[in-house]
Design a protein around this motif. Structure first.
Motif, PDB file in Angstrom:
ATOM      1  N   THR A   1       0.819  -1.208   0.000  1.00 40.10           N
ATOM      2  CA  THR A   1       0.000   0.000   0.000  1.00 40.10           C
ATOM      3  C   THR A   1       0.858   1.267   0.000  1.00 40.10           C
ATOM      4  O   THR A   1       0.622   2.198  -0.774  1.00 40.10           O
ATOM      5  CB  THR A   1      -0.945   0.021   1.215  1.00 40.10           C
TER       6      THR A   1
ATOM      7  N   PHE B   1       2.560   1.816  -3.354  1.00 39.07           N
ATOM      8  CA  PHE B   1       1.595   2.222  -4.392  1.00 39.07           C
ATOM      9  C   PHE B   1       1.266   3.708  -4.270  1.00 39.07           C
ATOM     10  O   PHE B   1       1.173   4.428  -5.270  1.00 39.07           O
ATOM     11  CB  PHE B   1       0.319   1.389  -4.262  1.00 39.07           C
TER      12      PHE B   1
ATOM     13  N   THR C   1      -6.414  -1.383  -9.953  1.00 39.76           N
ATOM     14  CA  THR C   1      -5.033  -1.762 -10.235  1.00 39.76           C
ATOM     15  C   THR C   1      -4.519  -2.583  -9.065  1.00 39.76           C
ATOM     16  O   THR C   1      -4.542  -2.125  -7.921  1.00 39.76           O
ATOM     17  CB  THR C   1      -4.141  -0.515 -10.407  1.00 39.76           C
TER      18      THR C   1
ATOM     19  N   PHE D   1      -1.738  -4.626  -6.708  1.00 37.79           N
ATOM     20  CA  PHE D   1      -0.414  -4.287  -6.224  1.00 37.79           C
ATOM     21  C   PHE D   1       0.657  -5.210  -6.812  1.00 37.79           C
ATOM     22  O   PHE D   1       0.362  -6.251  -7.406  1.00 37.79           O
ATOM     23  CB  PHE D   1      -0.366  -4.384  -4.698  1.00 37.79           C
ATOM     24  N   GLU D   2       1.888  -4.813  -6.560  1.00 39.15           N
ATOM     25  CA  GLU D   2       3.035  -5.626  -6.945  1.00 39.15           C
ATOM     26  C   GLU D   2       2.957  -6.975  -6.220  1.00 39.15           C
ATOM     27  O   GLU D   2       2.512  -7.056  -5.077  1.00 39.15           O
ATOM     28  CB  GLU D   2       4.314  -4.887  -6.534  1.00 39.15           C
TER      29      GLU D   2
END
Length: 339
Positions: free
Chosen positions: A65, A68, A195, A197-198
Motif C-alpha cells: 500500500t 503504491f 489496479t 499491487f506488486e
C-alpha cells in the motif's frame, strides 16, 4: 494524540481516551515477541470471530500500500478506524513500517471534524467520508473501504472541487488479503478498473469470478464470488456478485452495474432484483427507497441503458430498504419483501 514512529517511545506517550488505550494494547502486542496478532472479524456475514495473522504478512501488505501511494518516512497519517479489525490495525502497521507520524482520532462518523492541518494519508469508510466532505481538501491520499462507494458519494466528492494533489481511491480486498490488494482512483481522475499491487496476480475461474494469488499476504490462492472483467494482468473491473446475477430471457444481467448507472441520476437508494416470470424466467424490477415519485420514474425512463433488456420492466417504491447490522442493503430480505 500524535505518534511519531520515527522516534517512538511508548512509555513517554499518554494514552488517555478509550480508543487511544486500544491503540496502546495493539502496539504492545505488535512489539512483543509473538509472531502473530489477534484480529476480530466484523461479523457482517455471521458471528464475529477472532483469528491470528502473521506479523510478517501484515508488514508485506503495508509495504504494498505504501509503495503504491508513494508514502515516505516522516509523512503524516490519520487513524480513525477501529483497531479491533484489520482495517484499523493495518493503518498502524503502515505507520510503523514507513515510520509515519500517526495522528489518532476516535473512529466516529465525523472523524476529521477537528482536523485543521494537511495529512498525507487516511483511510475511511464511505459513511465517514460522507460526513467529512468539507475536510477532504486536507487529505492528500484517501482510501475508502469497508463498502462500495456509491455514485451519490462520488458526485458529492466531485462537487467539492478538490485540487489535483488530492487523490481518492476505492479499495478492493477482504480479511484474507489483510485489507486490500488493489486500488481504483476516484479523484482527480475516475478510473473504471482496479489496479492490483506488486506481487499480486489475478485470473478467472470457469464462472468468470476473480481468483487472487497474493503469496506475500496469503499462502493460498483465494477464490471469490465476484464477477469481473480482466483487462490485463494488473487491471480488473468489478461487475457484481455471482449470487446477485439476474437471468432474464436467457440474458445475464449484473444488477450492481445497472445500479451504478441509476444512482448517477437519482439520490435514492436503488436496487435491481429478478422476480419470477413465466416467459422470461426472471423479470427485471427496480426497487427505489422513498416516496413514490413520477419525476424519478421519468428520470429512469430517460437513462440510456446499453441494452433494451437492462431497462426495468417495473419500478417499485419502498419506504425503507431492509439492511444488515453494518448498514448494507440486504438483497435476500428485499426479495422476500417484494415477492
Amino acid at each position: 494524540m500524535l505518534i511519531d514512529f520515527n522516534n517512538l517511545n511508548i512509555n513517554k506517550l499518554s494514552f488517555d481516551t478509550e480508543f487511544e488505550k486500544k491503540v496502546k494494547i495493539f502496539l504492545e502486542e505488535w512489539f512483543s515477541e509473538t509472531t502473530k496478532v489477534h484480529v476480530q472479524t466484523s461479523g457482517s456475514t455471521g458471528v464475529p470471530k477472532i483469528f491470528e495473522i502473521e506479523k510478517k504478512k501484515m508488514i508485506n501488505s503495508a509495504v504494498m500500500t505504501c509503495n503504491f501511494l508513494g508514502l515516505k518516512e516522516g509523512d503524516s497519517a490519520l487513524l480513525c478506524l477501529p483497531v479491533e479489525y484489520i482495517s484499523g490495525k493495518m493503518m498502524i502497521v503502515r505507520a510503523i513500517e514507513r515510520k509515519l507520524k500517526l495522528r489518532i482520532a476516535d473512529p466516529s462518523l465525523k472523524p476529521v471534524e477537528d482536523l485543521e492541518e494537511e495529512t498525507d494519508f487516511c483511510a475511511m469508510t464511505p459513511l465517514q467520508v460522507e460526513n467529512s466532505l468539507e475536510k477532504l481538501h486536507l487529505i492528500k491520499n484517501l482510501i475508502i473501504g469497508g463498502a462500495a462507494v456509491s455514485e451519490s458519494l462520488k458526485n458529492k466528492m466531485l462537487q467539492m472541487k478538490l485540487s489535483n494533489s488530492n487523490r481518492i481511491f476505492e479499495t478492493y480486498g477482504m480479511s484474507e488479503t489483510l485489507s486490500h490488494i488493489g486500488l481504483k482512483q476516484l479523484m482527480p481522475e475516475q478510473e473504471d478498473y482496479f489496479t492490483v499491487f506488486e506481487n499480486v496476480s489475478i485470473s478467472l475461474d470457469d464462472r468468470g469470478c476473480l481468483k487472487i494469488s497474493a503469496p506475500n499476504v496469503n499462502a493460498s490462492e483465494l477464490q471469490t464470488n465476484d464477477l469481473v472483467d480482466i483487462k490485463n494482468e494488473k487491471h480488473f473491473k468489478f461487475l457484481g456478485r455471482i449470487d446477485n446475477v439476474i437471468n432474464s430471457g436467457g440474458a445475464k444481467i449484473f444488477p450492481e452495474t445497472l445500479e451504478a448507472l441509476v444512482k448517477k441520476e437519482i439520490p435514492n437508494e436503488a436496487l435491481f432484483i429478478g422476480l419470477p416470470d413465466e416467459s422470461l424466467g426472471q423479470k427485471l424490477i427496480l426497487v427505489i427507497e422513498g416516496n413514490e415519485s413520477q419525476e424519478i420514474v421519468k428520470k429512469i425512463s430517460e437513462i440510456p441503458f446499453k441494452k433494451n433488456f437492462h431497462r426495468p420492466k417495473e419500478v417499485i417504491f419502498i419506504s425503507e430498504m431492509p439492511r444488515t447490522p453494518n448498514g448494507k442493503v440486504n438483497r435476500t430480505e428485499l426479495y422476500k419483501k417484494i415477492i
